[in-house]
Design an enzyme around this catalytic site. Structure first.
Site, PDB file in Angstrom:
ATOM      1  CG  HIS A 236      -2.070   0.930   1.381  1.00 38.01           C
ATOM      2  ND1 HIS A 236      -1.720   2.315   1.293  1.00 38.01           N
ATOM      3  CD2 HIS A 236      -3.398   0.738   1.126  1.00 38.01           C
ATOM      4  CE1 HIS A 236      -2.939   2.896   1.332  1.00 38.01           C
ATOM      5  NE2 HIS A 236      -3.952   2.044   1.109  1.00 38.01           N
ATOM      6  NE  ARG A 256      -3.416   7.654  -1.478  1.00 31.12           N
ATOM      7  CZ  ARG A 256      -3.401   6.732  -1.923  1.00 31.12           C
ATOM      8  NH1 ARG A 256      -3.341   6.430  -3.274  1.00 31.12           N
ATOM      9  NH2 ARG A 256      -3.619   5.685  -1.116  1.00 31.12           N
TER      10      ARG A 256
END
Ligand SMILES: Cc1cc2nc3c(=O)[nH]c(=O)nc-3n(C[C@H](O)[C@H](O)[C@H](O)COP(=O)(O)OP(=O)(O)OC[C@H]3O[C@@H](n4cnc5c(N)ncnc54)[C@H](O)[C@@H]3O)c2cc1C
Length: 606
Positions: A236, A256
């Protein structure tokens, strides 16, 4: 060794995360006797940590979404070596599984008109993740647990399964021990469902909980089942990197999704530098458009920060290697900047990302509403796992089923965020349904007592070695994690991985002689010695498969073969135990995809 206490079930589920709970609920709804075993306390499974949401094409926020778009996104994310049938079932059934969860009491965030709210996530074309702030896993576990507890499922907590028991080529049960008292128990079952989660603890930097030691993968492999796609590990892109004590803890992609941007030390949004061709048409080419996308503008394209995880992780590594990283070897993730856009940004961030706010405040003394976070890649998820039938979830051993992160197929070379929670629900349900069907159609076979006794002897070996001063299992585990991080990590090469195989040989020799002191009650050293056997097995499977795949695809990046090779798009890599006991890998061709699914993929490419 005397034969331990024995219990009997029709369906026995190993693991009480989302997949195990959903499987147990479905099996018990079919009217069979269900047992559920877990290493930790009920409610504490790794799923509880899931943050961003569950992907399902409900089309509540963008009515252009549908199962077809979700299917195409999942296949593209997996770089087309996914089990297409699983990807199809998953995309079609996820909306019903989410609505069912709501009917069972899950309180999702809401749209203004009262429907389940959905957020943006990497690789998903439209806002698709149903969520509860950034604590979706907690709500999922709470709901399944509340619902399941009333269905007559027998729960055995703090119990570690050490071996599957196979009789006449069929799953007959398991043997394991109570973690608190150290007492062994045999379970005889008509069918066993493995739902044991991931393997992240094979690496030094990981977002995974202590349970992620690849037990189900290793138990299945040792019993003769096949593993598939083990080379594909998801790193990740955003884990915490500072202070060292919190290294690896996840920073959800939801940051995000809500408008957070990645910056290098020069303050530049480097993700605009490298947009893969396959995503160019769907990716914003300027910052303003990216922001509008995160705020729900249907005419805007997604910002490059929401490209797939494999790509974002590699872009971060590139910045760090080029000397443009943050002070502690990562990059900056900035959500505070949205104050330029929203007058109530502080309250907005705290409401949308409450766990992230607290995580950074408590662990790093950083106020994310005011300053950027420092982040870097962390080992997060394994796309590979037990090879199962797409519809029934049965492995290559009759009566042995697998679901959730320990099973494989749906994700191919890379998983899209949010597709795990939906995978747990869709395929957990299927595993429960088909395991119950299996026990109705096949009489239970008795366990082989000699096999059980042998498993107990092997599990107790560390105590014998402890008497003669055997090596501390923690030291071996730490050496393994360091080695996998360095030699089979985000960027791989043939020579390093061959070196890793040699290292695995010597670590295995050390593990065989690992020793623990004291007695069986509450003995974490002993638990580690048992975990270590599983970690070594999955690490070897990851390494051998990664050597076999001489190309770069999805989560698997090779510096010596940096490009995708179309020849490797035609098969999966399957790992199994050969008749001589050694691990072998082979290439298994992908089944041909039906033309209607091919057409969907083509249509969604624009
Ligand atoms: C921080 C974080 C955030 C995430 N956020 C998201 C997200 O927002 N959306 C998403 O889709 N995915 C997310 N993921 C991934 C997702 O959470 C996992 O893939 C998923 O929860 C795995 O569920 P599972 O049911 O397969 O296994 P788990 O939840 O890992 O449960 C495994 C169970 O098996 C038991 N077990 C293991 N070994 C044994 C043994 N030997 N004997 C007995 N019991 C055993 C454990 O005790 C546990 O009960 C996230 C992952 C992390 C780390």
């Amino acid at each position: 060794m005397t034969v331990p206490e024995s219990l009997e079930y029709d369906v026995l589920v190993i693991g009480a995360g989302g997949a195990g709970l959903r499987a147990a609920i479905e099996a018990s709804a079919a009217g069979v006797k269900v047992g559920l075993i877990c290493k930790s306390l009920l409610g504490k499974a790794h799923t509880v940590m899931a943050e961003g949401g569950v992907a399902a094409a409900l089309a509540n926020v963008d009515d252009r979404d549908s199962w077809k778009v979700h299917f195409a996104d999942t296949m593209r994310g997996g770089q087309y070596i996914n089990n297409w049938r699983m990807a199809e079932l998953h995309a079609k059934e996820a909306p019903d599984r989410v609505r069912e969860l709501e009917a069972w009491g899950a309180v999702f965030d809401r749209t203004p008109d009262g429907r389940i709210l959905q957020r943006n996530f990497g690789g998903h074309r439209y806002p698709r993740l149903a969520h509860v702030g950034d604590r979706t896993g907690l709500e999922l576990i709470r709901t399944l647990q509340d619902y399941g507890i009333h269905r007559g499922i027998d729960v055995h907590m703090e119990f570690t399964v050490v071996s599957l028991l196979i009789s006449g080529g069929r799953a007959a049960g398991v043997i394991g021990y109570e973690r608190d008292r150290g007492r062994f128990k045999v379970f005889n079952a008509g069918a066993v469902v493995l739902a044991t989660g991931g393997t992240g603890r094979a690496y030094k930097i990981t977002s995974n909980s202590w349970e992620g030691t690849g037990d189900g993968h290793a138990l299945a492999y040792q019993a003769g089942a096949e593993l598939v796609d083990m080379e594909f590990i998801q790193f990740h892109p955003t884990g915490m990197i500072w202070p060292p004590s919190v290294q690896g803890i996840l920073v959800t992609e939801g940051v995000r999704g809500e408008g957070g941007v990645l910056l290098n030390k020069e303050g530049r949004r480097f993700m605009f530098d490298d947009i893969p061709e396959a995503y160019r048409n769907q990716t914003a080419d300027n910052e303003e458009e990216g922001w509008r996308y995160t705020q729900g503008d249907k005419n805007a394209r997604r910002p490059p920060e929401l490209l797939t995880r494999d790509h974002v992780a590699r872009c971060i590594m590139r910045e760090v290697k080029a000397g443009r990283g943050s002070p502690h070897g990562g990059v900056f993730l900035d959500i505070a900047w949205i104050r330029k856009k929203l007058s109530n940004s502080e309250a907005h961030i705290k409401r949308k990302l409450p766990s992230m706010y607290h995580q950074f405040k408590e662990l790093g003394d950083i106020d994310i509403t005011k300053e950027p976070m420092e982040v870097g890649p962390t080992t997060h998820y394994i796309m590979g796992g037990i090879r199962v039938d797409s519809d029934t979830q049965m492995s290559s051993i009759p009566g042995l089923f697998a679901a959730g992160e320990c099973a494989a197929g749906i994700n191919g070379a890379n998983r899209l965020g949010g597709n795990s929670l939906s995978d747990l629900l869709v395929f957990g349900k299927r595993a429960g349904e088909y395991s119950a069907k299996f026990v109705r159609e096949n009489a239970r076979v008795p366990v082989d007592q000699a096999q059980a006794a042998q498993a107990v002897d092997a599990a107790l070996k560390p105590f014998d070695h402890g008497q003669s001063g055997g090596e501390n299992p923690y030291a071996i585990q730490a050496a393994l994690q360091e080695m996998m991080q360095n030699l089979v990590g985000i960027v791989r090469t043939e020579s390093e991985m061959q070196h890793a195989l040699q290292e695995l040989g010597s670590l295995r020799a050390r593990a065989e002689k690992a020793g623990v002191q004291g007695h069986r009650e509450y003995n974490p050293g002993w638990h580690t010695a048992i975990d270590l056997r599983n970690l070594l097995t999955v690490s070897e499977a990851i390494t051998r498969s990664a050597i076999e795949r001489k190309e770069s695809r999805g989560g698997h990046f090779r510096e010596d073969y940096p490009d995708r090779n179309p020849e490797f798009a035609a098969f999966n890599i399957v790992t199994r135990k050969a008749s001589g006991g050694q691990m072998e890998t082979r290439r298994v061709p992908l089944p041909p995809m039906p033309s209607e699914l091919k057409q969907i993929i083509e249509e969604q490419k624009s």
